[in-house]
Design a protein around this motif. Sequence first.
Motif, PDB file in Angstrom:
ATOM      1  N   VAL A  80       6.713  -6.025   0.093  1.00  0.00           N
ATOM      2  CA  VAL A  80       6.682  -6.796  -1.155  1.00  0.00           C
ATOM      3  C   VAL A  80       8.006  -6.750  -1.905  1.00  0.00           C
ATOM      4  CG1 VAL A  80       4.187  -6.555  -1.418  1.00  0.00           C
ATOM      5  CG2 VAL A  80       5.705  -4.847  -2.467  1.00  0.00           C
ATOM      6  N   GLY A  81       8.922  -5.864  -1.493  1.00  0.00           N
ATOM      7  CA  GLY A  81      10.210  -5.782  -2.177  1.00  0.00           C
ATOM      8  C   GLY A  81      10.946  -4.513  -1.803  1.00  0.00           C
ATOM      9  N   THR A 106       5.114   0.536   9.140  1.00  0.00           N
ATOM     10  CA  THR A 106       4.271  -0.477   9.776  1.00  0.00           C
ATOM     11  C   THR A 106       2.792  -0.318   9.424  1.00  0.00           C
ATOM     12  OG1 THR A 106       4.107   0.908  11.771  1.00  0.00           O
ATOM     13  CG2 THR A 106       5.848  -0.761  11.715  1.00  0.00           C
ATOM     14  N   GLU A 107       2.465   0.728   8.657  1.00  0.00           N
ATOM     15  CA  GLU A 107       1.063   1.000   8.345  1.00  0.00           C
ATOM     16  C   GLU A 107       0.756   0.907   6.853  1.00  0.00           C
ATOM     17  OE1 GLU A 107       0.425   4.866   9.987  1.00  0.00           O
ATOM     18  OE2 GLU A 107       0.399   4.153  12.078  1.00  0.00           O
ATOM     19  N   SER A 108       1.671   0.341   6.077  1.00  0.00           N
ATOM     20  CA  SER A 108       1.487   0.295   4.617  1.00  0.00           C
ATOM     21  C   SER A 108       1.297  -1.115   4.090  1.00  0.00           C
ATOM     22  CB  SER A 108       2.704   0.932   3.924  1.00  0.00           C
ATOM     23  OG  SER A 108       2.827   2.292   4.297  1.00  0.00           O
ATOM     24  N   ASN A 114       0.802  -1.226   0.000  1.00  0.00           N
ATOM     25  CA  ASN A 114       0.000   0.000   0.000  1.00  0.00           C
ATOM     26  C   ASN A 114       0.837   1.279   0.000  1.00  0.00           C
ATOM     27  OD1 ASN A 114      -2.442  -1.504   0.150  1.00  0.00           O
ATOM     28  ND2 ASN A 114      -2.151  -1.731   2.362  1.00  0.00           N
ATOM     29  N   GLY A 115       2.090   1.194  -0.428  1.00  0.00           N
ATOM     30  CA  GLY A 115       2.899   2.413  -0.474  1.00  0.00           C
ATOM     31  C   GLY A 115       4.383   2.136  -0.482  1.00  0.00           C
ATOM     32  N   GLY A 116       5.155   3.207  -0.662  1.00  0.00           N
ATOM     33  CA  GLY A 116       6.605   3.090  -0.681  1.00  0.00           C
ATOM     34  C   GLY A 116       7.132   2.933  -2.099  1.00  0.00           C
TER      35      GLY A 116
END
Length: 232
Positions: free
Chosen positions: A128-129, A122-124, A100-102
């Motif tokens: 995933v990579g 910790t909130e996203s 959900n972000g980054g």
Amino acid sequence: MAERPVFMPQLEGDLLVRTCMVSFVWSPGLAMVQKQKSIRSLHEEAGKQLNINAVLEISTKSEDHLGVELSAFSLKYSPVGKQDDYFLESIFQASKVFENGGPYIDIRRMPPSQAKQDTRLTESGQLVGFRSAGVDWPLIPKTAFYDWLYINIIHTTQEYGERLKEYEGFTDIEFNPKKSVNCQAHSAALYVALNSRGLLNEALSSRDEFINVLQQFSTGDTQKSSSNRELF
């Protein structure tokens, strides 16, 4: 008693890093003096159990100045032609990609302790990579991106490479493999192994080459270089 891994670079054979768990007397408490008692005990037992004497603790708790300098909380990367420099730990946290972000690139400018505590990490959602300099890195091999980042940065300082060759093993008293995946002591051991085998330039030439080199060998995990290249 406690257990911590000792990472030993292998200069030949199909294993790059040998990882052995060593039992030692743990000195409880958060004070620096207590951590250093534990480190001394760990290194003494490593000598007895593994028959190695030259062991370097790589962390901010190390009694060796080199070990402190090589900590991810101390080691910095300075992009060529720029006045900025960034802590390795902050770059690593800023490279994380979540469902959900980054990546949250602004994190790279934070001090390491602040970077690790950024709530977006910790909130996203699930990790995933990683993404560094526009290149996406997978989660498997597990420690590949962290190792690549760490090795690239220490490779820019020839002095570090020469001094690391003096050691038979590396530790990080704060690293518990039951709770964490990446370890700076493992990365240092991998650097020594690759450098001693003449594989470093090949491995650092690209993401794919780095992963290919790791997959040709075993890194001991419970799994053409340019030092002026942008890392982030």
